[in-house]
Design an enzyme around this catalytic site. Structure first.
Site, PDB file in Angstrom:
ATOM      1  N   LYS A 126      34.097  26.135  34.209  1.00  0.00           N
ATOM      2  CA  LYS A 126      35.403  26.804  34.035  1.00  0.00           C
ATOM      3  C   LYS A 126      36.026  26.286  32.759  1.00  0.00           C
ATOM      4  CE  LYS A 126      38.094  29.740  36.196  1.00  0.00           C
ATOM      5  NZ  LYS A 126      37.743  30.798  37.162  1.00  0.00           N
ATOM      6  N   ASP A 166      39.676  35.269  33.401  1.00  0.00           N
ATOM      7  CA  ASP A 166      40.414  34.703  34.542  1.00  0.00           C
ATOM      8  C   ASP A 166      41.878  35.034  34.236  1.00  0.00           C
ATOM      9  OD1 ASP A 166      39.957  32.819  37.025  1.00  0.00           O
ATOM     10  OD2 ASP A 166      41.763  32.041  36.082  1.00  0.00           O
TER      11      ASP A 166
HETATM   12  P1  NDP Z   1      45.597  38.277  35.808  1.00  0.00           P
HETATM   13  O1  NDP Z   1      46.053  37.450  34.657  1.00  0.00           O
HETATM   14  O2  NDP Z   1      45.033  39.614  35.570  1.00  0.00           O
HETATM   15  O3  NDP Z   1      46.775  38.433  36.870  1.00  0.00           O
HETATM   16  C1  NDP Z   1      47.368  37.322  37.449  1.00  0.00           C
HETATM   17  C2  NDP Z   1      48.484  37.795  38.371  1.00  0.00           C
HETATM   18  O4  NDP Z   1      48.964  36.693  39.123  1.00  0.00           O
HETATM   19  C3  NDP Z   1      49.675  38.345  37.618  1.00  0.00           C
HETATM   20  O5  NDP Z   1      50.320  39.301  38.415  1.00  0.00           O
HETATM   21  C4  NDP Z   1      50.538  37.111  37.436  1.00  0.00           C
HETATM   22  O6  NDP Z   1      51.914  37.392  37.242  1.00  0.00           O
HETATM   23  C5  NDP Z   1      50.318  36.388  38.737  1.00  0.00           C
HETATM   24  N1  NDP Z   1      50.452  34.948  38.523  1.00  0.00           N
HETATM   25  C6  NDP Z   1      49.690  34.184  37.717  1.00  0.00           C
HETATM   26  N2  NDP Z   1      50.117  32.908  37.711  1.00  0.00           N
HETATM   27  C7  NDP Z   1      51.165  32.889  38.525  1.00  0.00           C
HETATM   28  C8  NDP Z   1      52.023  31.859  38.931  1.00  0.00           C
HETATM   29  N3  NDP Z   1      51.894  30.595  38.494  1.00  0.00           N
HETATM   30  N4  NDP Z   1      52.999  32.191  39.805  1.00  0.00           N
HETATM   31  C9  NDP Z   1      53.133  33.455  40.257  1.00  0.00           C
HETATM   32  N5  NDP Z   1      52.349  34.475  39.893  1.00  0.00           N
HETATM   33  C10 NDP Z   1      51.382  34.191  39.044  1.00  0.00           C
HETATM   34  O7  NDP Z   1      44.530  37.350  36.573  1.00  0.00           O
HETATM   35  P2  NDP Z   1      43.428  37.768  37.640  1.00  0.00           P
HETATM   36  O8  NDP Z   1      43.895  38.907  38.465  1.00  0.00           O
HETATM   37  O9  NDP Z   1      42.145  37.861  36.933  1.00  0.00           O
HETATM   38  O10 NDP Z   1      43.352  36.439  38.538  1.00  0.00           O
HETATM   39  C11 NDP Z   1      44.126  36.273  39.730  1.00  0.00           C
HETATM   40  C12 NDP Z   1      43.481  35.198  40.588  1.00  0.00           C
HETATM   41  O11 NDP Z   1      42.149  35.612  40.943  1.00  0.00           O
HETATM   42  C13 NDP Z   1      43.322  33.818  39.937  1.00  0.00           C
HETATM   43  O12 NDP Z   1      43.425  32.829  40.943  1.00  0.00           O
HETATM   44  C14 NDP Z   1      41.881  33.853  39.417  1.00  0.00           C
HETATM   45  O13 NDP Z   1      41.359  32.551  39.269  1.00  0.00           O
HETATM   46  C15 NDP Z   1      41.209  34.602  40.563  1.00  0.00           C
HETATM   47  N6  NDP Z   1      39.935  35.239  40.266  1.00  0.00           N
HETATM   48  C16 NDP Z   1      39.789  36.112  39.224  1.00  0.00           C
HETATM   49  C17 NDP Z   1      38.574  36.720  39.003  1.00  0.00           C
HETATM   50  C18 NDP Z   1      38.384  37.739  37.937  1.00  0.00           C
HETATM   51  O14 NDP Z   1      37.283  38.287  37.843  1.00  0.00           O
HETATM   52  N7  NDP Z   1      39.391  38.047  37.120  1.00  0.00           N
HETATM   53  C19 NDP Z   1      37.407  36.420  39.832  1.00  0.00           C
HETATM   54  C20 NDP Z   1      37.682  35.545  40.943  1.00  0.00           C
HETATM   55  C21 NDP Z   1      38.898  34.976  41.109  1.00  0.00           C
HETATM   56  P3  NDP Z   1      52.524  37.311  35.748  1.00  0.00           P
HETATM   57  O15 NDP Z   1      51.930  38.478  35.022  1.00  0.00           O
HETATM   58  O16 NDP Z   1      53.996  37.415  35.946  1.00  0.00           O
HETATM   59  O17 NDP Z   1      52.094  35.983  35.199  1.00  0.00           O
HETATM   60  O1  2IT Z   2      37.086  32.686  39.370  1.00  0.00           O
HETATM   61  C1  2IT Z   2      36.148  33.436  39.040  1.00  0.00           C
HETATM   62  O2  2IT Z   2      35.134  33.561  39.730  1.00  0.00           O
HETATM   63  C2  2IT Z   2      36.266  34.177  37.777  1.00  0.00           C
HETATM   64  N1  2IT Z   2      37.302  34.076  37.127  1.00  0.00           N
HETATM   65  C3  2IT Z   2      35.127  35.034  37.288  1.00  0.00           C
HETATM   66  C4  2IT Z   2      34.075  34.192  36.615  1.00  0.00           C
HETATM   67  C5  2IT Z   2      32.979  34.964  35.931  1.00  0.00           C
HETATM   68  O3  2IT Z   2      32.159  34.278  35.310  1.00  0.00           O
HETATM   69  O4  2IT Z   2      32.907  36.189  36.037  1.00  0.00           O
END
Ligand code: NDP
Ligand code: 2IT
Length: 444
Positions: A126, A166
């Site tokens: 990561k 992420d």
């Molecule tokens: P994005 O940046 O696309 O979206 C994040 C969302 O969560 C936004 O709505 C954001 O609001 C909110 N958010 C982020 N930080 C905070 C915080 N500290 N407090 C409150 N709200 C918050 O990220 P993703 O959708 O990609 O990721 C969301 C989660 O999913 C994370 O935990 C990530 O690690 C996990 N994840 C992502 C994957 C991927 O493929 N993208 C795969 C597996 C897991 P705002 O815009 O106001 O900051």
């Molecule tokens: O938390 C996660 O699994 C991710 N942000 C996606 C990682 C990836 O390599 O696609």
């Protein structure tokens, strides 16, 4: 003292002020207790747990870049190459002001087990930076991404370490980083995933985490005598994971009534309008107030509150430790059937235990959100064979992977006498493959 307790104490002592990392390690080690105790002599002799909780390599570097006023800015950046026993390091890059080494280590540690659960050959890693893309111009984001990649490019490669998106890292950031990598190294290779479709990306990668979350949730409900169709769902977050979780939930016949961001949340009893949500978040990069302003059925509330809405299924899809004990109590009081984690570690340990103790089906993030990284691994396969698969092909592979993950955790939990405890099942199933590979490869 038991081996598990000794190693946990060591982690706390050697990694001070990293509470999220301690939390992630504690949850895993606690549920591995029975497995560790059955093999304690061999694991102790090989220091297997000490090696598992210690990253193979940790990179810390500065990222200088010039803002639109001509001022030089400096950010801290990280890449933790945690474990390569079963494949090249694989995991996303988080860009958010809260990022520090402890957060990247917790995410990298979780990633080891998640990647193992996918059944695909990917190790755990990561990275990220405390850079905040919010409110920056495209030129500023490009300047940051290019400077970040100038340093990171020394340590990654299609067969060594393959970063992805992420929080805060989406298609735009991956594009700028990929361009800089190619320019510096002079090779066109699948060094990042989540790439655009015109330069080696995979169809369905954008949707994969949210879609995968619903495939696993639907299977978990089905195996427990319920149907996702007709269920009321609450979702937190409104980013990549939340948007496509919303879309797939609706396609499966459920009604999603909430989304949130870091400033507030929306309650839309008629069901979230995904097209509008995508326009507000993906195109305009605006706040949820704009969603509420454009939709008469929606109410906007400042602060947090989605877990207080009556639902059958709750899907935390924003960030770590966003579902607390009082939220778990509200969900149980309102008759919630299932919680599945789209985000990484969104539920505190206390809240998780409360939900499980009160009969709520609970799917941990390292299983439930594994569809994103699994599809990243499918992107790597396509890049290696220099072919692109159709959306349907990738989506059906994703669906199979998620259904298999659920059955693997279900079976592991049953085998070790913890039927229905999918947290333990996920940790055990993910661990066993990594432990076997580490043992086979000797002391490295
Ligand atoms: P994005 O940046 O696309 O979206 C994040 C969302 O969560 C936004 O709505 C954001 O609001 C909110 N958010 C982020 N930080 C905070 C915080 N500290 N407090 C409150 N709200 C918050 O990220 P993703 O959708 O990609 O990721 C969301 C989660 O999913 C994370 O935990 C990530 O690690 C996990 N994840 C992502 C994957 C991927 O493929 N993208 C795969 C597996 C897991 P705002 O815009 O106001 O900051
Ligand atoms: O938390 C996660 O699994 C991710 N942000 C996606 C990682 C990836 O390599 O696609």
């Amino acid at each position: 003292m038991s081996y598990v307790d000794e190693v946990f104490d060591l982690v706390v002592e050697k990694n001070p002020a990293q509470p999220e990392f301690h939390q992630a390690v504690k949850e895993v080690l606690e549920s591995l207790r029975v497995v560790i105790e059955a093999n304690e002599e061999a694991y102790r002799r090989d220091a297997l747990l000490e090696r598992l909780v210690t990253p193979e390599r940790q990179l810390l570097f500065r990222v200088p870049w010039v803002d639109d006023q001509g001022q030089v800015q400096v950010n801290n950046a990280f890449r933790v190459q945690f474990n390569s026993a079963i494949g090249p390091y694989k995991g996303g890059l988080r860009l958010h002001p809260s990022v520090n080494l402890g957060i990247i280590k917790f995410l990298g540690f979780e990633q080891i087990f998640k990647n193992s659960l996918t059944g695909l050959p990917i190790g755990g890693g990561k990275g990220g930076s405390d850079f905040d893309p919010k409110g920056k111009s495209d030129r500023e984001v490009m300047a940051f991404c290019q400077s970040f990649m100038t340093e990171l490019s020394k340590y990654i490669g299609a067969d060594t370490d393959v970063p992805a998106g992420d929080i805060g890292t989406g298609a735009r950031e991956i594009g700028y980083m990929y361009g800089q990598y190619k320019r510096i190294k002079g090779v066109y290779e699948g060094v990042l995933t989540g790439k655009g479709l015109s330069y080696g990306g995979s169809l369905a990668r954008t949707e994969a985490t949210g879609y995968g979350l619903l495939y696993l949730t639907a299977e978990m409900l089905k195996c427990n005598g319920h149907d996702i169709s007709g269920k009321t769902v609450v979702i937190s977050g409104s980013g990549n994971v939340a948007i496509y979780a919303c879309q797939k939930a609706q396609q499966l016949g459920a009604k999603v009534v909430t989304v949130s961001d870091s400033t507030g949340w929306v309650y839309d009893p008629e069901g979230i309008d995904v097209a509008l949500l995508k326009e507000v978040k993906e195109v305009k990069r605006a706040r949820l107030t704009e969603y509420a302003a454009a939709r008469s059925s929606a109410e906007y509330h400042e602060g947090r509150g989605v877990w207080g809405i009556k639902c059958d299924v709750a899907l935390p899809c924003a960030t770590q430790n966003e579902l607390l004990i009082e939220d778990a109590k509200a969900l149980v009081a309102n008759g919630c059937l299932a919680v599945a984690e789209g985000a990484n570690m969104p539920t505190t340990m206390e809240a998780t235990e409360y939900l499980q103790a009160n009969g709520v089906l609970f799917a941990p993030g390292k299983a439930a959100n594994a569809g994103g990284v699994a599809t990243s691994a499918l992107e790597m396969s396509q890049n290696s064979e220099r072919l692109s698969w159709t959306f349907e092909e990738v989506d059906s592979k994703l669906q199979n992977i998620m259904v298999n993950i659920f059955h693997n955790l279900d079976n592991a939990a049953k085998k070790y006498g913890m039927e229905g405890n999918y947290v333990a099942g996920a940790n055990i199933a993910g661990f066993l493959k990594v432990a076997e590979a580490m043992t086979a490869q000797g002391i490295v």
